[in-house]
Design a protein around this motif. Structure first.
Motif, PDB file in Angstrom:
ATOM      1  N   SER A 139       0.745  38.457   7.219  1.00 27.06           N
ATOM      2  CA  SER A 139      -0.578  38.828   8.121  1.00 27.06           C
ATOM      3  C   SER A 139       0.516  37.578   9.321  1.00 27.06           C
ATOM      4  CB  SER A 139      -1.536  37.483   8.101  1.00 27.06           C
ATOM      5  OG  SER A 139      -1.922  36.431   7.772  1.00 27.06           O
ATOM      6  N   GLY A 141      -0.661  34.670  11.190  1.00 25.96           N
ATOM      7  CA  GLY A 141      -0.726  33.099  10.589  1.00 25.96           C
ATOM      8  C   GLY A 141       0.063  32.979   9.607  1.00 25.96           C
ATOM      9  N   GLU A 142       0.234  34.093   8.651  1.00 28.10           N
ATOM     10  CA  GLU A 142       1.231  33.719   7.958  1.00 28.10           C
ATOM     11  C   GLU A 142       2.998  33.831   8.311  1.00 28.10           C
ATOM     12  OE1 GLU A 142      -0.520  34.991   3.323  1.00 28.10           O
ATOM     13  OE2 GLU A 142       0.271  36.804   4.923  1.00 28.10           O
ATOM     14  N   GLN A 144       3.178  33.284  11.474  1.00 29.63           N
ATOM     15  CA  GLN A 144       3.849  31.817  12.101  1.00 29.63           C
ATOM     16  C   GLN A 144       3.801  30.905  11.021  1.00 29.63           C
ATOM     17  OE1 GLN A 144       4.695  31.182  14.665  1.00 29.63           O
ATOM     18  NE2 GLN A 144       2.890  30.635  16.389  1.00 29.63           N
ATOM     19  N   ARG A 145       3.185  30.736  10.504  1.00 32.30           N
ATOM     20  CA  ARG A 145       3.529  28.990   8.888  1.00 32.30           C
ATOM     21  C   ARG A 145       5.372  29.803   8.461  1.00 32.30           C
ATOM     22  NH1 ARG A 145       0.041  27.426   5.807  1.00 32.30           N
ATOM     23  NH2 ARG A 145      -1.985  26.900   6.652  1.00 32.30           N
ATOM     24  N   THR A 165      -0.346  29.259  18.639  1.00 29.88           N
ATOM     25  CA  THR A 165      -1.368  30.008  18.309  1.00 29.88           C
ATOM     26  C   THR A 165      -2.129  30.992  19.400  1.00 29.88           C
ATOM     27  OG1 THR A 165      -3.110  27.820  19.519  1.00 29.88           O
ATOM     28  CG2 THR A 165      -2.549  27.693  17.203  1.00 29.88           C
ATOM     29  N   LEU A 168      -3.249  34.246  17.718  1.00 28.81           N
ATOM     30  CA  LEU A 168      -3.965  33.640  16.323  1.00 28.81           C
ATOM     31  C   LEU A 168      -5.409  33.919  17.125  1.00 28.81           C
ATOM     32  CD1 LEU A 168      -1.637  31.082  14.576  1.00 28.81           C
ATOM     33  CD2 LEU A 168      -1.766  34.205  14.793  1.00 28.81           C
ATOM     34  N   ASP A 169      -6.463  34.128  15.659  1.00 32.46           N
ATOM     35  CA  ASP A 169      -7.693  33.929  15.493  1.00 32.46           C
ATOM     36  C   ASP A 169      -8.061  32.691  15.554  1.00 32.46           C
ATOM     37  OD1 ASP A 169      -8.463  33.350  12.317  1.00 32.46           O
ATOM     38  OD2 ASP A 169      -7.573  34.759  12.540  1.00 32.46           O
ATOM     39  N   THR A 172      -7.326  30.294  11.951  1.00 32.48           N
ATOM     40  CA  THR A 172      -6.224  30.888  11.494  1.00 32.48           C
ATOM     41  C   THR A 172      -5.399  29.397  12.866  1.00 32.48           C
ATOM     42  OG1 THR A 172      -5.861  33.019  11.097  1.00 32.48           O
ATOM     43  CG2 THR A 172      -4.050  32.150  11.700  1.00 32.48           C
ATOM     44  N   SER A 173      -5.739  29.874  13.331  1.00 30.96           N
ATOM     45  CA  SER A 173      -4.980  28.823  14.771  1.00 30.96           C
ATOM     46  C   SER A 173      -5.412  27.271  14.331  1.00 30.96           C
ATOM     47  CB  SER A 173      -5.639  28.592  16.346  1.00 30.96           C
ATOM     48  OG  SER A 173      -5.572  30.018  17.014  1.00 30.96           O
ATOM     49  N   ASP A 175      -5.654  26.572  10.861  1.00 31.55           N
ATOM     50  CA  ASP A 175      -4.422  26.633   9.627  1.00 31.55           C
ATOM     51  C   ASP A 175      -3.218  25.938  10.193  1.00 31.55           C
ATOM     52  OD1 ASP A 175      -6.146  27.125   7.999  1.00 31.55           O
ATOM     53  OD2 ASP A 175      -6.317  29.583   7.706  1.00 31.55           O
ATOM     54  N   ILE A 176      -2.520  26.061  11.181  1.00 32.02           N
ATOM     55  CA  ILE A 176      -1.728  26.214  12.293  1.00 32.02           C
ATOM     56  C   ILE A 176      -1.566  24.321  13.091  1.00 32.02           C
ATOM     57  CG2 ILE A 176       0.225  26.912  13.790  1.00 32.02           C
ATOM     58  CD1 ILE A 176       0.083  28.765  10.904  1.00 32.02           C
TER      59      ILE A 176
END
Length: 228
Positions: A139, A141-142, A144-145, A165, A168-169, A172-173, A175-176
């Motif tokens: 995804s 988010g992944e 970006q991780r 971010t 990203l939604d 997920t933002s 999470d980052i």
């Protein structure tokens, strides 16, 4: 850690990127850089990375005067920093492991060191189990991780994030941002340029607002922007 003394950047076109800016960012700080498009945020980040040169004034990074840093010394300066971009910038034909390892390979580090540090970096961002995946298989988010893992694998003193971010939604933002906060708690200085009002308002970290190339506001526990 970072110090600007009366820094001005004027481009060849005559456009003013920054004008007479003075500020200090200490070791271990977590700082949001905010401002409208064209305000000078990108100029500030490019100066830190020595992608462009100061027109007037002085700039120090990690105690080193980089204003007139020789070109051959620039890679050494950048090795003390990690950078995370809005668009991830992962290499599509490399696995997540290989993407993160690449950041160490360009420094010509040994295979043993790479094999030790890359899994640690991927585990830190919660992707140890996806090391063999390719960017298109995970995804946003992944991705970006993974970009964060690549940025921290060399244990930088400063982590610079340019709209991390932006693609990203909201869930997920966060999470980052929580991941970046954890990295900051380990001692890394984190600087985030962002337009994400909610995150800045909730985090209550130091906020530096740039407007028209000048520092419009610098607050220790600020919000995105205050209404008059």
């Amino acid at each position: 850690m970072i110090e600007l003394q009366n820094v001005t950047k004027i481009y060849k076109s005559g456009t003013v990127g920054l004008e007479d800016v003075s500020l200090k960012i200490g070791k271990g700080e977590f700082v949001f850089i905010v401002g409208s498009s064209g305000s000078g945020k990108s100029t500030f980040l490019k100066l830190l990375l020595k992608e462009i040169d100061v027109t007037k004034g002085r700039m120090k990074v990690n105690g080193q005067d980089v204003t007139r840093l020789k070109r051959r010394k620039i890679p050494e300066l950048r090795q003390s920093m990690g950078i995370v971009f809005q668009d991830f910038r992962l290499l599509p034909k490399k696995t997540l492991y290989e993407n993160v390892a690449f950041a160490m390979e360009v420094r010509e580090l040994g295979v043993k060191e790479i094999r030790r540090h890359v899994p640690m970096a991927l585990s830190m961002v919660g992707l140890g189990h996806k090391a063999r995946c390719y960017p298109h298989q995970i995804s946003g988010g992944e991705q970006q991780r993974t970009a964060v893992a690549r940025a921290i694998v060399n244990n930088p003193q400063i982590l610079i994030c340019d709209e991390p971010t932006g693609n990203l939604d909201p869930e997920t933002s966060w999470d980052i941002i929580n991941l970046l906060s954890d990295i900051n708690h380990r001692g890394t200085t984190v600087i985030i340029a962002t337009h994400d009002r909610e995150i800045v308002d909730v985090m209550k970290k130091r906020v530096i607002e740039i407007d028209g190339g000048k520092i419009a506001r610098d607050e220790k526990k600020g919000g995105y922007r205050y209404e008059d």
